[in-house]
Design a protein around this motif. Structure first.
Motif, PDB file in Angstrom:
ATOM      1  N   GLU A 278       7.264  -1.822  10.237  1.00 29.37           N
ATOM      2  CA  GLU A 278       6.387  -1.880   9.079  1.00 29.37           C
ATOM      3  C   GLU A 278       6.193  -0.464   8.544  1.00 29.37           C
ATOM      4  OE1 GLU A 278       2.796  -5.001   8.788  1.00 29.37           O
ATOM      5  OE2 GLU A 278       2.391  -3.279  10.066  1.00 29.37           O
ATOM      6  N   VAL A 279       6.573  -0.214   7.304  1.00 25.56           N
ATOM      7  CA  VAL A 279       6.400   1.093   6.668  1.00 25.56           C
ATOM      8  C   VAL A 279       5.010   1.107   6.040  1.00 25.56           C
ATOM      9  CG1 VAL A 279       7.282   2.700   4.945  1.00 25.56           C
ATOM     10  CG2 VAL A 279       8.885   1.278   6.262  1.00 25.56           C
ATOM     11  N   LEU A 280       4.167   2.003   6.531  1.00 25.35           N
ATOM     12  CA  LEU A 280       2.753   2.016   6.170  1.00 25.35           C
ATOM     13  C   LEU A 280       2.404   2.988   5.052  1.00 25.35           C
ATOM     14  CD1 LEU A 280       1.467   2.220   9.853  1.00 25.35           C
ATOM     15  CD2 LEU A 280       1.663   0.147   8.437  1.00 25.35           C
ATOM     16  N   SER A 281       2.803   4.237   5.226  1.00 27.64           N
ATOM     17  CA  SER A 281       2.380   5.286   4.285  1.00 27.64           C
ATOM     18  C   SER A 281       3.343   6.451   4.338  1.00 27.64           C
ATOM     19  CB  SER A 281       0.955   5.752   4.609  1.00 27.64           C
ATOM     20  OG  SER A 281       0.911   6.329   5.886  1.00 27.64           O
ATOM     21  N   LEU A 282       3.088   7.441   3.496  1.00 32.31           N
ATOM     22  CA  LEU A 282       3.959   8.600   3.437  1.00 32.31           C
ATOM     23  C   LEU A 282       3.201   9.853   3.067  1.00 32.31           C
ATOM     24  CD1 LEU A 282       6.024   8.907   0.191  1.00 32.31           C
ATOM     25  CD2 LEU A 282       4.111   7.361   0.354  1.00 32.31           C
ATOM     26  N   ASP A 283       3.865  10.963   3.306  1.00 34.55           N
ATOM     27  CA  ASP A 283       3.423  12.268   2.830  1.00 34.55           C
ATOM     28  C   ASP A 283       4.703  12.948   2.391  1.00 34.55           C
ATOM     29  OD1 ASP A 283       1.852  14.423   2.210  1.00 34.55           O
ATOM     30  OD2 ASP A 283       1.755  15.191   4.248  1.00 34.55           O
ATOM     31  N   LEU A 284       4.663  13.637   1.275  1.00 35.01           N
ATOM     32  CA  LEU A 284       5.897  14.297   0.820  1.00 35.01           C
ATOM     33  C   LEU A 284       5.623  15.631   0.172  1.00 35.01           C
ATOM     34  CD1 LEU A 284       6.144  13.868  -2.516  1.00 35.01           C
ATOM     35  CD2 LEU A 284       6.806  11.599  -1.804  1.00 35.01           C
ATOM     36  N   ASP A 285       6.664  16.432   0.119  1.00 34.95           N
ATOM     37  CA  ASP A 285       6.617  17.759  -0.491  1.00 34.95           C
ATOM     38  C   ASP A 285       7.719  17.797  -1.526  1.00 34.95           C
ATOM     39  OD1 ASP A 285       6.457  20.388  -1.208  1.00 34.95           O
ATOM     40  OD2 ASP A 285       6.850  21.183   0.779  1.00 34.95           O
ATOM     41  N   GLU A 286       7.370  18.089  -2.751  1.00 35.81           N
ATOM     42  CA  GLU A 286       8.332  18.095  -3.856  1.00 35.81           C
ATOM     43  C   GLU A 286       9.023  19.428  -4.057  1.00 35.81           C
ATOM     44  OE1 GLU A 286       7.115  15.995  -7.473  1.00 35.81           O
ATOM     45  OE2 GLU A 286       5.201  15.786  -6.438  1.00 35.81           O
TER      46      GLU A 286
ATOM     47  N   GLU B  80       0.823  -1.215   0.000  1.00 39.49           N
ATOM     48  CA  GLU B  80       0.000   0.000   0.000  1.00 39.49           C
ATOM     49  C   GLU B  80       0.856   1.263   0.000  1.00 39.49           C
ATOM     50  OE1 GLU B  80      -2.216  -3.391   1.764  1.00 39.49           O
ATOM     51  OE2 GLU B  80      -0.298  -2.494   2.258  1.00 39.49           O
ATOM     52  N   PHE B  81       2.032   1.176   0.599  1.00 35.88           N
ATOM     53  CA  PHE B  81       2.963   2.303   0.587  1.00 35.88           C
ATOM     54  C   PHE B  81       3.325   2.647  -0.857  1.00 35.88           C
ATOM     55  CE2 PHE B  81       7.256   3.908   0.180  1.00 35.88           C
ATOM     56  CZ  PHE B  81       7.291   4.947   1.080  1.00 35.88           C
ATOM     57  N   PHE B  82       3.653   1.627  -1.642  1.00 32.64           N
ATOM     58  CA  PHE B  82       4.045   1.864  -3.031  1.00 32.64           C
ATOM     59  C   PHE B  82       2.872   2.353  -3.873  1.00 32.64           C
ATOM     60  CE2 PHE B  82       7.437  -0.943  -1.546  1.00 32.64           C
ATOM     61  CZ  PHE B  82       8.521  -0.156  -1.871  1.00 32.64           C
ATOM     62  N   ASP B  83       1.658   1.881  -3.556  1.00 32.56           N
ATOM     63  CA  ASP B  83       0.470   2.404  -4.241  1.00 32.56           C
ATOM     64  C   ASP B  83       0.332   3.897  -3.980  1.00 32.56           C
ATOM     65  OD1 ASP B  83      -0.113  -0.165  -5.125  1.00 32.56           O
ATOM     66  OD2 ASP B  83      -1.594  -0.540  -3.535  1.00 32.56           O
ATOM     67  N   GLN B  84       0.551   4.290  -2.736  1.00 36.56           N
ATOM     68  CA  GLN B  84       0.458   5.705  -2.385  1.00 36.56           C
ATOM     69  C   GLN B  84       1.581   6.506  -3.048  1.00 36.56           C
ATOM     70  OE1 GLN B  84       0.809   6.617   1.791  1.00 36.56           O
ATOM     71  NE2 GLN B  84      -0.481   8.428   1.563  1.00 36.56           N
ATOM     72  N   LEU B  85       2.790   5.944  -3.071  1.00 32.95           N
ATOM     73  CA  LEU B  85       3.914   6.616  -3.726  1.00 32.95           C
ATOM     74  C   LEU B  85       3.601   6.872  -5.196  1.00 32.95           C
ATOM     75  CD1 LEU B  85       6.810   7.702  -3.585  1.00 32.95           C
ATOM     76  CD2 LEU B  85       7.607   5.359  -4.024  1.00 32.95           C
ATOM     77  N   ASP B  86       2.950   5.904  -5.850  1.00 32.04           N
ATOM     78  CA  ASP B  86       2.565   6.067  -7.258  1.00 32.04           C
ATOM     79  C   ASP B  86       1.587   7.219  -7.452  1.00 32.04           C
ATOM     80  OD1 ASP B  86       4.178   3.981  -8.096  1.00 32.04           O
ATOM     81  OD2 ASP B  86       2.555   2.499  -8.084  1.00 32.04           O
TER      82      ASP B  86
ATOM     83  N   LEU C 246       8.480   9.311  10.956  1.00 25.32           N
ATOM     84  CA  LEU C 246       9.835   9.810  10.724  1.00 25.32           C
ATOM     85  C   LEU C 246       9.696  10.939   9.712  1.00 25.32           C
ATOM     86  CD1 LEU C 246      13.079   7.875  10.048  1.00 25.32           C
ATOM     87  CD2 LEU C 246      12.360   9.640   8.477  1.00 25.32           C
ATOM     88  N   VAL C 247      10.143  12.124  10.070  1.00 24.87           N
ATOM     89  CA  VAL C 247      10.105  13.278   9.166  1.00 24.87           C
ATOM     90  C   VAL C 247      11.543  13.650   8.860  1.00 24.87           C
ATOM     91  CG1 VAL C 247       9.359  15.666   8.851  1.00 24.87           C
ATOM     92  CG2 VAL C 247       7.939  14.076  10.185  1.00 24.87           C
ATOM     93  N   THR C 248      11.857  13.743   7.562  1.00 30.20           N
ATOM     94  CA  THR C 248      13.232  14.034   7.173  1.00 30.20           C
ATOM     95  C   THR C 248      13.258  14.759   5.833  1.00 30.20           C
ATOM     96  OG1 THR C 248      15.422  13.027   6.869  1.00 30.20           O
ATOM     97  CG2 THR C 248      13.559  11.804   6.000  1.00 30.20           C
ATOM     98  N   ALA C 249      14.373  15.429   5.587  1.00 32.42           N
ATOM     99  CA  ALA C 249      14.597  16.016   4.262  1.00 32.42           C
ATOM    100  C   ALA C 249      14.946  14.884   3.308  1.00 32.42           C
ATOM    101  CB  ALA C 249      15.738  17.028   4.322  1.00 32.42           C
ATOM    102  N   GLY C 250      14.561  15.051   2.065  1.00 32.32           N
ATOM    103  CA  GLY C 250      14.863  14.035   1.069  1.00 32.32           C
ATOM    104  C   GLY C 250      15.921  14.513   0.093  1.00 32.32           C
ATOM    105  N   MET C 251      16.441  13.572  -0.652  1.00 36.67           N
ATOM    106  CA  MET C 251      17.376  13.922  -1.728  1.00 36.67           C
ATOM    107  C   MET C 251      16.620  14.311  -2.993  1.00 36.67           C
ATOM    108  SD  MET C 251      20.349  11.060  -1.227  1.00 36.67           S
ATOM    109  CE  MET C 251      21.271  11.686  -2.631  1.00 36.67           C
ATOM    110  N   THR C 252      15.480  13.661  -3.234  1.00 37.19           N
ATOM    111  CA  THR C 252      14.716  13.934  -4.446  1.00 37.19           C
ATOM    112  C   THR C 252      13.475  14.775  -4.178  1.00 37.19           C
ATOM    113  OG1 THR C 252      13.434  11.887  -4.252  1.00 37.19           O
ATOM    114  CG2 THR C 252      15.492  11.791  -5.523  1.00 37.19           C
ATOM    115  N   VAL C 253      13.099  14.901  -2.916  1.00 35.11           N
ATOM    116  CA  VAL C 253      11.955  15.720  -2.500  1.00 35.11           C
ATOM    117  C   VAL C 253      12.402  16.589  -1.331  1.00 35.11           C
ATOM    118  CG1 VAL C 253      10.234  14.042  -3.282  1.00 35.11           C
ATOM    119  CG2 VAL C 253      11.093  13.923  -0.932  1.00 35.11           C
ATOM    120  N   SER C 254      11.680  17.670  -1.089  1.00 33.46           N
ATOM    121  CA  SER C 254      12.062  18.581  -0.004  1.00 33.46           C
ATOM    122  C   SER C 254      11.991  17.910   1.359  1.00 33.46           C
ATOM    123  CB  SER C 254      11.187  19.825  -0.001  1.00 33.46           C
ATOM    124  OG  SER C 254      11.436  20.574  -1.165  1.00 33.46           O
ATOM    125  N   TYR C 255      10.863  17.298   1.632  1.00 36.38           N
ATOM    126  CA  TYR C 255      10.734  16.568   2.886  1.00 36.38           C
ATOM    127  C   TYR C 255       9.820  15.379   2.661  1.00 36.38           C
ATOM    128  CZ  TYR C 255       5.940  17.883   3.998  1.00 36.38           C
ATOM    129  OH  TYR C 255       4.574  18.021   3.977  1.00 36.38           O
TER     130      TYR C 255
END
Length: 99
Positions: free
Chosen positions: A90-98, A12-18, A67-76
């Motif tokens: 278990e990695v469940l889901s994400l939120d990101l800022d591009e 489901e994490f990868f579905d959300q990433l898509d 876990l909130v962190t800065a990304g290499m390909t996204v801002s956070y």
């Protein structure tokens, strides 16, 4: 030597990433899901495996941590996780800022 926790990423994490990122990097440089998985997710998994408790914050009223962190390909990126009874993260889901 400290022990590393096992980390699993739910489908489901990868579905959300898509939903957040395209399958291919765009001409304007917007990262793809593969870019994020290779450059950001691998580092996040290492962090969770090495320091689950120290790198995450409790989400009040749930068994979930974030876990909130800065990304290499996204801002956070905010990664929502939980600990299984067998001590696996278990990695469940994400939120990101591009931005």
């Amino acid at each position: 030597m400290t022990s590393r926790r096992r980390v699993v990423v739910l489908p489901e994490f990868f579905d959300q990433l898509d939903e957040f990122l395209p399958a291919e990097r765009t001409a304007t440089g917007r990262p793809s899901t593969a870019d994020f998985a290779l450059h950001d997710l691998t580092a996040i998994i290492d962090t969770l495996a090495d320091d689950y408790g120290g790198s995450t914050l409790s989400v009040p009223g749930t068994e979930t941590r974030v876990l909130v962190t800065a990304g290499m390909t996204v801002s956070y990126v905010a990664i929502y996780v939980r600990l299984r009874a067998d001590d696996t993260v278990e990695v469940l889901s994400l939120d990101l800022d591009e931005r």
